[in-house]
Design an enzyme around this catalytic site. Structure first.
Site, short mmCIF file in Angstrom:
data_model
loop_
_atom_site.label_atom_id
_atom_site.label_comp_id
_atom_site.label_asym_id
_atom_site.label_seq_id
_atom_site.Cartn_x
_atom_site.Cartn_y
_atom_site.Cartn_z
N HIS A 128 48.60 39.81 36.87
CA HIS A 128 48.07 38.59 37.47
C HIS A 128 46.54 38.62 37.56
O HIS A 128 45.93 38.20 38.53
CB HIS A 128 48.67 38.38 38.87
N ARG A 141 37.90 39.52 27.14
CA ARG A 141 36.56 38.93 27.21
C ARG A 141 35.92 38.77 25.83
O ARG A 141 34.90 38.10 25.69
CB ARG A 141 35.64 39.81 28.07
N ARG A 197 40.48 33.74 33.28
CA ARG A 197 39.11 33.58 33.77
C ARG A 197 38.15 33.13 32.68
O ARG A 197 37.25 32.33 32.93
CB ARG A 197 38.62 34.89 34.39
#
Length: 390
Positions: free
Chosen positions: A280, A315, A335
Site C-alpha cells: 500500500h 520512480r 504517488r
C-alpha cells in the site's frame, strides 16, 4: 528534452513542483507513510540496490513495450494505481483517465474516488474498478453491478491495509468536507498557494471530498471519512469471503496486497486472474520490506498460473524494467502520477507516464533487449541478502 514551464524531465521534478504548488496538508497527505515511514523509504531504496547488466553491441534498433494485463492491451507495462479522493486537481480521476488513455494504458479507479465511474470509463475504457471488503454483501454486489454497467473491465480488491494511521512526524489535518469552517481553518495554507487555488476558482467548484462510487449512480455518496469508517467497521474477509467475491465478478479479478508466497497460491486457488505484490505504498504495516524484495519469491511460487504485478516505489523507467526482470508482468504507480496531477493536471500525469516510457525504452536498449518480454533475472544484479529471507 529540457524541462519547461509545462514539461518536466523526471518524476523527482514532478514531486518538487507538486510540493511548491500544493497546500502543505494536501502535499503531506500524498507523501505520507505509516508510523516511522520505514517501508515507505525502503520501497524506493530497494530499487537502488539492484544493478543492471548492460551490453555494448548488437543493441536493438527498436524496442517493444506493449503487453496485456487483465485482458486489456496496453502500450507500456505501467498502469495508474487506484488511489482515493484526488483533490490535488479539479480534474481528479477523470484527468488521470484521459492522460492514461493518451499514453495507451489503463487506470484503476478507487471506490473512494471523487469522480463517478461512469465519467472515468467515458474518458478511458480501460478502467478497472477497485473495492475494499466494506459494508454488507448486498452493498458490495451493488457497487460491482454499477461498475459492470458502467463498463469497468476488471475488479481490483485491495487488502493491504491495517488502519495504522499514527505517524512519527504527525498526520496532516484533512477536513471531512470543504465548508466555511474548513475554509477558514485552511486559509493560511491555501492563500500562499495561489496557483492551486486558481485552478478551483476557474472551475467554480470546491475540492470534492465525497465518494460517489459508494452510492447509487447520480448520488453524492458518503464523505471520505464516512466511507473509511464503514471500511474500518467491517469484519475482515476470510479466504472463503474472497472466493465468494470472486464468484460475483465474472471478469478479470486482481487481489492487491499479496506479499507472501502462500497467500499468492491461495489467490490462485480462488480463481483470481492477477495479484499485485504491494504494501500500500508504505501505508500498511510499517517495517514491511519493500515490495520489490518480496516479488521474486511470490513470482517463483505461482509461475505462470496468474498474472503478477508490482506496486510500490516506482520512480523511473529502470525501476519498471527491474520489476519485470524479477517476475512482474507490469507495475502500478501511485504517488508518481499524483505528483504529476498536482504539478500540471492532466498534462502532468501524461508527462509522468511518458517519462516512465522513455526510461523503460533506454533501459531496454542498454540491456540489449528488444522487448520487455525478453527480460529475465540475469539482466539484474541482485545482492545476496536482497530478499531478506522472504
Amino acid at each position: 528534452m529540457a524541462s519547461t514551464k509545462d514539461w518536466f524531465e523526471t518524476v523527482a521534478e514532478a514531486r518538487e513542483r507538486a510540493r511548491k504548488r500544493l497546500p502543505k496538508s494536501v502535499f503531506l497527505a500524498l507523501h505520507a507513510g505509516s508510523e516511522a515511514g520505514r517501508t515507505l523509504a525502503d520501497n524506493t531504496a530497494a530499487f537502488a540496490e539492484l544493478g543492471l547488466r548492460p551490453r555494448i553491441a548488437d543493441l536493438p534498433a527498436t524496442r517493444e513495450q506493449a503487453t496485456t494485463v487483465l485482458g486489456q492491451e496496453i502500450s507500456m507495462p505501467v498502469i495508474c494505481s487506484p488511489t482515493g479522493v484526488q483533490a490535488v486537481d479539479p480534474g481528479g480521476e477523470v484527468a488521470v483517465a484521459k492522460a492514461a488513455a493518451a499514453s495507451g494504458t489503463a487506470i484503476g479507479l478507487s471506490s473512494f474516488a471523487s469522480k463517478p465511474i461512469e465519467d472515468v470509463v467515458a474518458a478511458n475504457d480501460k478502467t478497472f474498478f477497485q473495492v475494499y471488503w466494506q459494508g454488507s454483501r448486498d452493498s458490495m454486489i451493488a457497487r460491482m453491478d454499477r461498475a459492470k454497467q458502467a463498463g469497468a473491465k476488471g475488479l481490483i480488491v485491495t487488502l493491504d491495509w491495517v488502519f495504522a494511521t499514527a505517524r512519527d512526524w504527525g498526520a496532516p489535518p484533512i477536513p471531512e468536507k470543504v465548508d466555511l469552517k474548513a475554509a477558514i481553518t485552511f486559509a493560511p495554507q491555501v492563500l500562499v498557494k495561489p496557483g492551486w487555488l486558481a485552478r478551483y476558482v476557474r472551475t467554480r467548484r470546491l475540492p470534492d471530498l465525497t465518494t460517489p462510487n459508494l452510492a447509487e449512480a447520480g448520488a453524492q455518496g458518503p464523505t471520505f471519512f464516512g466511507a473509511y469508517g464503514e471500511w474500518m467497521g467491517t469484519q475482515p474477509p476470510t479466504w472463503a469471503d474472497l472466493a465468494w467475491l470472486r464468484e460475483q465478478w465474472d471478469g478479470p479479478f486482481m487481489i492487491k496486497g499479496i506479499y507472501r508466497p502462500d497467500d499468492a497460491k491461495r489467490a490462485v486457488d480462488i480463481g483470481a486472474t492477477a495479484i499485485s505484490v504491494s504494501n500500500h505504498g508504505g501505508n500498511n504495516l510499517d517495517s514491511t520490506p519493500a515490495s520489490i524484495r518480496a516479488l521474486p519469491g511470490v513470482a517463483n511460487a505461482v509461475g505462470d498460473q496468474i498474472e503478477v504485478l508490482l506496486d510500490g516505489g516506482i520512480r523511473r523507467g529502470s525501476d519498471v524494467v527491474k520489476a519485470l526482470a524479477l517476475g512482474a508482468k507490469a507495475v502500478l504507480v501511485g504517488r508518481a502520477y499524483l505528483w504529476g496531477l498536482a504539478a500540471n493536471g492532466e498534462r502532468g500525469v501524461h508527462n509522468v507516464l511518458e517519462i516512465l516510457r522513455q526510461g523503460i525504452d533506454s533501459t531496454l536498449y542498454g540491456l540489449g533487449r528488444k522487448s520487455i518480454h525478453e527480460l529475465s533475472p540475469e539482466d539484474v544484479v541482485v545482492p545476496g541478502d536482497f530478499t531478506r529471507g522472504m
